[in-house]
Design a protein around this motif. Structure first.
Motif, mmCIF file in Angstrom:
data_model
loop_
_atom_site.group_PDB
_atom_site.id
_atom_site.type_symbol
_atom_site.label_atom_id
_atom_site.label_comp_id
_atom_site.label_asym_id
_atom_site.label_seq_id
_atom_site.Cartn_x
_atom_site.Cartn_y
_atom_site.Cartn_z
ATOM 1 N N ARG A 44 0.836 -1.190 0.000
ATOM 2 C CA ARG A 44 0.000 0.000 0.000
ATOM 3 C C ARG A 44 0.877 1.248 0.000
ATOM 4 O O ARG A 44 1.819 1.355 0.790
ATOM 5 C CB ARG A 44 -0.904 0.020 1.242
ATOM 6 C CG ARG A 44 -1.791 -1.213 1.391
ATOM 7 C CD ARG A 44 -2.788 -1.313 0.253
ATOM 8 N NE ARG A 44 -3.673 -2.471 0.431
ATOM 9 C CZ ARG A 44 -4.582 -2.837 -0.458
ATOM 10 N NH1 ARG A 44 -4.729 -2.145 -1.573
ATOM 11 N NH2 ARG A 44 -5.342 -3.894 -0.245
ATOM 12 N N MET A 45 0.567 2.170 -0.898
ATOM 13 C CA MET A 45 1.313 3.407 -0.986
ATOM 14 C C MET A 45 0.650 4.473 -0.117
ATOM 15 O O MET A 45 -0.557 4.697 -0.233
ATOM 16 C CB MET A 45 1.392 3.889 -2.443
ATOM 17 C CG MET A 45 2.061 2.905 -3.382
ATOM 18 S SD MET A 45 3.776 2.596 -2.895
ATOM 19 C CE MET A 45 4.260 1.414 -4.160
ATOM 20 N N LYS A 46 1.417 5.111 0.729
ATOM 21 C CA LYS A 46 0.895 6.161 1.578
ATOM 22 C C LYS A 46 1.290 7.529 1.021
ATOM 23 O O LYS A 46 2.395 7.706 0.513
ATOM 24 C CB LYS A 46 1.438 6.016 3.004
ATOM 25 C CG LYS A 46 0.962 4.761 3.726
ATOM 26 C CD LYS A 46 1.479 4.740 5.157
ATOM 27 C CE LYS A 46 0.967 3.508 5.908
ATOM 28 N NZ LYS A 46 1.444 3.484 7.319
ATOM 29 N N ARG A 47 0.355 8.469 1.154
ATOM 30 C CA ARG A 47 0.645 9.848 0.756
ATOM 31 C C ARG A 47 1.260 10.558 1.958
ATOM 32 O O ARG A 47 0.583 10.788 2.970
ATOM 33 C CB ARG A 47 -0.632 10.551 0.309
ATOM 34 C CG ARG A 47 -1.237 10.019 -0.974
ATOM 35 C CD ARG A 47 -2.516 10.776 -1.339
ATOM 36 N NE ARG A 47 -3.544 10.540 -0.336
ATOM 37 C CZ ARG A 47 -4.398 9.520 -0.382
ATOM 38 N NH1 ARG A 47 -4.344 8.668 -1.394
ATOM 39 N NH2 ARG A 47 -5.298 9.345 0.568
ATOM 40 N N THR A 48 2.546 10.874 1.848
ATOM 41 C CA THR A 48 3.226 11.553 2.942
ATOM 42 C C THR A 48 3.791 12.882 2.455
ATOM 43 O O THR A 48 4.165 13.028 1.288
ATOM 44 C CB THR A 48 4.380 10.695 3.500
ATOM 45 O OG1 THR A 48 5.291 10.378 2.445
ATOM 46 C CG2 THR A 48 3.841 9.405 4.114
ATOM 47 N N CYS A 49 3.840 13.838 3.364
ATOM 48 C CA CYS A 49 4.352 15.175 3.047
ATOM 49 C C CYS A 49 5.873 15.176 3.165
ATOM 50 O O CYS A 49 6.430 14.697 4.159
ATOM 51 C CB CYS A 49 3.740 16.200 3.996
ATOM 52 S SG CYS A 49 4.392 17.873 3.770
ATOM 53 N N SER A 50 6.547 15.714 2.149
ATOM 54 C CA SER A 50 8.015 15.743 2.158
ATOM 55 C C SER A 50 8.562 16.765 3.155
ATOM 56 O O SER A 50 9.749 16.735 3.478
ATOM 57 C CB SER A 50 8.543 16.061 0.753
ATOM 58 O OG SER A 50 8.100 17.342 0.336
ATOM 59 N N VAL A 51 7.716 17.667 3.662
ATOM 60 C CA VAL A 51 8.174 18.700 4.600
ATOM 61 C C VAL A 51 8.014 18.237 6.038
ATOM 62 O O VAL A 51 8.976 18.187 6.801
ATOM 63 C CB VAL A 51 7.407 20.026 4.379
ATOM 64 C CG1 VAL A 51 7.818 21.051 5.422
ATOM 65 C CG2 VAL A 51 7.655 20.547 2.974
ATOM 66 N N CYS A 52 6.761 17.854 6.405
ATOM 67 C CA CYS A 52 6.519 17.461 7.798
ATOM 68 C C CYS A 52 6.588 15.961 8.015
ATOM 69 O O CYS A 52 6.650 15.498 9.154
ATOM 70 C CB CYS A 52 5.177 17.992 8.280
ATOM 71 S SG CYS A 52 3.758 17.278 7.384
ATOM 72 N N GLY A 53 6.551 15.187 6.943
ATOM 73 C CA GLY A 53 6.645 13.745 7.064
ATOM 74 C C GLY A 53 5.364 13.057 7.467
ATOM 75 O O GLY A 53 5.329 11.833 7.601
ATOM 76 N N GLU A 54 4.272 13.789 7.641
ATOM 77 C CA GLU A 54 3.016 13.196 8.073
ATOM 78 C C GLU A 54 2.235 12.630 6.884
ATOM 79 O O GLU A 54 2.367 13.095 5.761
ATOM 80 C CB GLU A 54 2.163 14.251 8.793
ATOM 81 C CG GLU A 54 2.764 14.742 10.103
ATOM 82 C CD GLU A 54 1.852 15.741 10.792
ATOM 83 O OE1 GLU A 54 0.774 16.026 10.226
ATOM 84 O OE2 GLU A 54 2.214 16.231 11.881
ATOM 85 N N VAL A 56 -0.928 12.266 4.605
ATOM 86 C CA VAL A 56 -1.905 13.276 4.213
ATOM 87 C C VAL A 56 -3.171 12.596 3.711
ATOM 88 O O VAL A 56 -3.120 11.739 2.829
ATOM 89 C CB VAL A 56 -1.328 14.203 3.114
ATOM 90 C CG1 VAL A 56 -2.346 15.270 2.724
ATOM 91 C CG2 VAL A 56 -0.026 14.844 3.574
ATOM 92 N N ALA A 57 -4.317 13.005 4.265
ATOM 93 C CA ALA A 57 -5.605 12.483 3.809
ATOM 94 C C ALA A 57 -5.908 13.021 2.420
ATOM 95 O O ALA A 57 -5.438 14.096 2.030
ATOM 96 C CB ALA A 57 -6.713 12.889 4.792
ATOM 97 N N TYR A 58 -6.721 12.247 1.675
ATOM 98 C CA TYR A 58 -6.985 12.632 0.283
ATOM 99 C C TYR A 58 -7.651 13.997 0.184
ATOM 100 O O TYR A 58 -7.373 14.772 -0.732
ATOM 101 C CB TYR A 58 -7.859 11.567 -0.390
ATOM 102 C CG TYR A 58 -8.058 11.820 -1.868
ATOM 103 C CD1 TYR A 58 -7.056 11.504 -2.784
ATOM 104 C CD2 TYR A 58 -9.236 12.390 -2.334
ATOM 105 C CE1 TYR A 58 -7.225 11.750 -4.136
ATOM 106 C CE2 TYR A 58 -9.425 12.633 -3.682
ATOM 107 C CZ TYR A 58 -8.411 12.314 -4.584
ATOM 108 O OH TYR A 58 -8.590 12.576 -5.919
ATOM 109 N N ASP A 59 -8.545 14.337 1.158
ATOM 110 C CA ASP A 59 -9.240 15.617 1.084
ATOM 111 C C ASP A 59 -8.341 16.804 1.412
ATOM 112 O O ASP A 59 -8.764 17.952 1.322
ATOM 113 C CB ASP A 59 -10.472 15.612 1.998
ATOM 114 C CG ASP A 59 -10.117 15.333 3.450
ATOM 115 O OD1 ASP A 59 -8.910 15.171 3.751
ATOM 116 O OD2 ASP A 59 -11.040 15.274 4.287
ATOM 117 N N GLU A 60 -7.105 16.526 1.817
ATOM 118 C CA GLU A 60 -6.150 17.596 2.099
ATOM 119 C C GLU A 60 -5.151 17.775 0.955
ATOM 120 O O GLU A 60 -4.234 18.596 1.051
ATOM 121 C CB GLU A 60 -5.394 17.311 3.399
ATOM 122 C CG GLU A 60 -6.287 17.301 4.643
ATOM 123 C CD GLU A 60 -5.492 17.024 5.897
ATOM 124 O OE1 GLU A 60 -4.242 17.004 5.816
ATOM 125 O OE2 GLU A 60 -6.100 16.813 6.958
#
Length: 336
Positions: A44-54, A56-60
């Motif tokens: 499963r591929m997760k959407r993660t932010c390259s800045v904060c590392g968290e 990210v939900a699809y609606d964001e």
């Protein structure tokens, strides 16, 4: 036929033809999932932010454009809602152009146009007019909120709408070698034309098949019969690439001679000075590959038997690998 993806009408002059749009093609590629090699679990591929590392939900998630100088612009749904959106359910004919003026490289996705029952006659009228004049209709259509330029052309009894690429989406063939002055002797041109004539025929696409896709399906079917087999071993490293190229060591064969021999081989007769295995011209390989691509036909088998020894070696290598793979599968079944 699948569901219609669009409903509207073709409008040319005072004629209006209500139609439904269907995808005319469908890919038959075999799709794979990424899985964990040891236990087969899906990746499963997760959407993660390259800045904060968290995560990210699809609606964001928003659309962002980065300029060549590194500046980032983030666009919201409101920004897109203010843009002019192509819509409508009418295919407007802009002009009728000679079919040979439409460069095939511009042709993109094809769709069938099905007329409604009450529009059978105007549909046939447009179809026969296009066929009789050997022209295509240039049209504009809005598909999935995007305006596209397309052409209407005739295929058997159906009218096909085929979208076109925009001119700036086609790349130029910018190769320096094409600017090199090449001197072609009349004998070479004549022999090349003779070779073309010797291989001339009518195009029947059903004579060709996707051998790779068929082999993958056969492999998958075999593995499905033995679902509990251990994971397959890594593919053997390297391959025997010898004998797959043209003349050895950059050897250049006289073009006129190569064409002459190719013509004689294509016609089924031996050449006056049959070349040895080491001196086989590259043109012969082309003839053999063309023959081997088609489904087996009696007239073509003779040409395939005359394939140079290097081709035979390549086939033996392929057969050897296939045999090896079969042995591994058999061994895995016994161990199970």
């Amino acid at each position: 036929m699948a569901r219609a993806i669009w409903k509207g009408a073709v409008s040319f002059g005072l004629v209006n033809v209500p139609v439904r749009l269907y995808a005319a093609t469908g890919e038959h590629d075999i799709h794979f999932h990424q899985v964990h090699r040891s236990d087969g679990g899906r990746i499963r591929m997760k959407r993660t932010c390259s800045v904060c590392g968290e995560e990210v939900a699809y609606d964001e998630v928003a659309k962002g454009y980065e300029s060549p100088d590194g500046k980032l612009v983030v666009l919201s749904d409101d920004d897109f809602s203010d843009l002019p959106v192509a819509s409508g359910h009418e295919i407007d004919v802009l002009q009728f152009v000679p079919a040979d003026q439409v460069d095939p490289i511009l042709l993109s996705k094809p769709y069938y146009l099905e007329p409604e029952s009450r529009a059978a006659k105007p549909y046939a009228l447009l179809r026969e007019a296009l066929a009789e004049t050997d022209r295509m209709a240039v049209v504009k259509i809005a598909l999935r909120q995007r305006e596209s330029v397309a052409v209407l052309r005739v295929r058997d009894k159906a009218i096909v709408l085929q979208t076109l690429l925009w001119p700036d989406e086609v790349r130029d063939a910018d190769f320096e070698v094409l600017e090199t002055d090449v001197e072609l002797r009349p004998q070479e041109l004549k022999m090349a034309a003779s070779l073309v004539e010797s291989l001339a025929g009518d195009f029947h696409p059903e004579e060709f098949e996707d051998e790779y896709a068929a082999a993958v399906k056969t492999l998958i079917d075999a593995r499905l019969e033995d679902a509990d087999a251990a994971p397959s071993a890594a593919a053997e490293e390297g391959s025997d690439a010898s004998g797959t190229g043209g003349p050895r060591g950059g050897e250049v064969v006289d073009l006129l001679t190569a064409l002459q021999r190719s013509v004689e081989r294509a016609r089924g007769g031996p050449s006056k000075d049959e070349p040895t295995e080491d001196a086989a011209p590259a043109a012969e390989g082309t003839t053999a590959r063309t023959t081997a691509t088609k489904k087996a036909a009696p007239a073509k088998k003779a040409a395939a038997e005359k394939t140079p020894a290097k081709k035979t070696a390549a086939k033996k290598t392929t057969a050897k690998k296939t045999s090896g793979a079969a042995k591994k599968t058999t061994g895995a079944r016994k161990s199970a």
